[in-house]
Write an enzyme that holds these catalytic residues in place. Structure first.
Site, mmCIF file in Angstrom:
data_model
loop_
_atom_site.group_PDB
_atom_site.id
_atom_site.type_symbol
_atom_site.label_atom_id
_atom_site.label_comp_id
_atom_site.label_asym_id
_atom_site.label_seq_id
_atom_site.Cartn_x
_atom_site.Cartn_y
_atom_site.Cartn_z
ATOM 1 N N THR A 129 -7.356 -0.188 10.508
ATOM 2 C CA THR A 129 -6.464 -0.835 9.564
ATOM 3 C C THR A 129 -5.310 -0.236 9.430
ATOM 4 O O THR A 129 -5.112 1.054 9.118
ATOM 5 C CB THR A 129 -7.125 -0.948 7.837
ATOM 6 O OG1 THR A 129 -5.924 -1.353 7.284
ATOM 7 C CG2 THR A 129 -7.603 0.234 7.417
ATOM 8 N N ARG A 175 -1.192 -3.237 1.535
ATOM 9 C CA ARG A 175 -1.900 -3.942 0.279
ATOM 10 C C ARG A 175 -1.726 -3.226 -0.788
ATOM 11 O O ARG A 175 -0.703 -3.051 -1.157
ATOM 12 C CB ARG A 175 -3.492 -3.771 0.825
ATOM 13 C CG ARG A 175 -4.376 -4.902 0.023
ATOM 14 C CD ARG A 175 -5.743 -5.054 0.643
ATOM 15 N NE ARG A 175 -5.781 -5.591 1.917
ATOM 16 C CZ ARG A 175 -5.930 -6.794 2.034
ATOM 17 N NH1 ARG A 175 -5.957 -7.787 1.012
ATOM 18 N NH2 ARG A 175 -6.305 -7.393 3.376
HETATM 19 O O1 F6P Z 1 -5.061 -4.505 5.502
HETATM 20 C C1 F6P Z 1 -4.172 -4.918 6.399
HETATM 21 C C2 F6P Z 1 -3.157 -5.972 5.864
HETATM 22 O O2 F6P Z 1 -2.126 -6.202 6.962
HETATM 23 C C3 F6P Z 1 -2.441 -5.697 4.555
HETATM 24 O O3 F6P Z 1 -1.387 -4.289 4.917
HETATM 25 C C4 F6P Z 1 -1.723 -6.698 4.034
HETATM 26 O O4 F6P Z 1 -1.928 -6.704 2.815
HETATM 27 C C5 F6P Z 1 -2.917 -7.776 4.541
HETATM 28 O O5 F6P Z 1 -3.689 -7.145 5.566
HETATM 29 C C6 F6P Z 1 -2.496 -9.045 4.933
HETATM 30 O O6 F6P Z 1 -3.431 -9.988 5.210
HETATM 31 P P1 F6P Z 1 -3.300 -11.290 5.781
HETATM 32 O O7 F6P Z 1 -3.092 -11.185 7.333
HETATM 33 O O8 F6P Z 1 -4.687 -12.128 5.764
HETATM 34 O O9 F6P Z 1 -1.917 -12.097 5.173
#
Ligand code: F6P
Length: 325
Positions: A129, A175
């Site tokens: 991640t 996040r």
């Molecule tokens: O967990 C990885 C991440 O990129 C976070 O930094 C971010 O808040 C989230 O995923 C975004 O998720 P999505 O791709 O569902 O918009």
């Protein structure tokens, strides 16, 4: 688990991260090296529920070590959060003769791995991640590439901010965590960095830092905001109101999740993927592969997720010194 491992499944789940493909490749090649079969499961835990699989061999992972994204696709599965979904996934494992699963992803992926392990399936997690927010490991795959992507974008912004003597407010991902913002902020020499772990005092953390930078002769300012620390747009508005500047706000967004993985991400992914296969072969389950002080270890998933990962204190101290003039 006493019976020999003959066939392993590999999946990617949650938000993707550059280096996931290198980890898939390492799992597949690690299996082949050990003379065992590897099956790719597409679309995360949804694929496990629906039997959405792909037989993997050296050919299916050729030329992917350098590719961002994940060839297995990824998903956040609502169905898998239910006991029925978990039972269906366990039944698929049995049907396919899978002796173990390598689950590549972040904390949500590991919660899923834990649930699957409770049904009797052997599972090992590989941390991937861009948030680098898994407490048991010093590093998660994707963080280095995402940091470099953000730094490259901010360097470009700086050129135009410098020409126009402007203030830039840049929101980076992460996040609920500020690891990415802290690291990127250090790398770009930010005027201020806002992170969710440090409750913001706007006067102290933004206004005062810009004032001091101005006094030191600076005519452009770079404010890095972690997405979990508040809205970059609102911070831009407040800077306008309180300092009379005309900031430009940039939300880097998913750009940070794509692109060619750096050498560091490829190497970490290769070491972690290889180790995950070895951990399953050793008969272990409910483990997550971690990098600790430069070595690969495996720890219990529950233990690995038990706390929120704190920011690196030495990096915080350096940032305070760099932004405190
Ligand atoms: O967990 C990885 C991440 O990129 C976070 O930094 C971010 O808040 C989230 O995923 C975004 O998720 P999505 O791709 O569902 O918009």
């Amino acid at each position: 688990m006493n019976h020999p491992v003959k066939r392993i499944g590999v999946l990617t789940s949650g938000g993707d991260a550059p280096g996931m493909n290198a980890a898939i490749r390492a799992v597949v090649r690690g299996c082949l090296y050990r003379g065992i079969e590897c099956v790719g499961i597409r679309r995360g835990y949804n694929g496990l529920i629906n039997g959405d699989i792909l037989r993997m061999d050296a050919g299916t992972v050729t030329h992917i070590i350098n590719r961002g994204g994940t060839i297995l696709y990824t998903a956040r599965s609502d169905e898998f959060r239910t006991p029925e979904g978990q039972q269906r996934a366990a039944a698929t494992c049995k049907l396919l003769g899978l002796d173990g699963i390598v689950a590549i992803g972040g904390d949500g992926t590991f919660r899923g791995a834990e649930a699957l392990a409770k049904t009797g399936v052997s599972v090992v997690g590989v941390p991937a991640t861009i948030d680098n927010d898994i407490v048991c490991t010093d590093y998660t795959i994707g963080f280095d590439t995402a940091s470099n992507t953000a730094v490259d974008a901010i360097d470009r912004l700086r050129d135009t901010m410098q020409s126009h003597e402007r203030c830039s407010v840049v929101e980076v991902m992460g996040r609920n965590a500020g690891h990415l913002a802290l690291y990127v902020g250090l790398a770009v020499g930010a005027t201020a960095v806002l992170m969710p772990e440090m409750p913001m005092d706007f006067d102290r953390d933004v206004v005062e830092k810009i004032r001091r930078a101005r006094l030191a002769g600076k005519t452009h300012f770079m404010i890095v905001v972690a997405e979990g620390a508040g809205s970059a747009m609102e911070i831009g508005d407040k800077i306008h109101q309180e300092l009379g500047l005309d900031p430009r706000v940039t939300i880097l967004g998913h750009i940070q999740r794509g692109g060619t993985p750096t050498a560091r991400d490829r190497v970490m992914a290769t070491r972690m993927g290889y180790t995950a296969v070895e951990v399953l072969l050793a008969g272990k389950t409910n483990r997550v592969v971690c990098s600790q002080h430069g070595s690969m270890v495996d720890v219990d998933i529950e233990e690995g997720l038990s706390m929120k990962k704190g920011l690196n204190q030495e990096q915080c101290d350096a940032l305070e010194a760099m932004t405190g003039l």
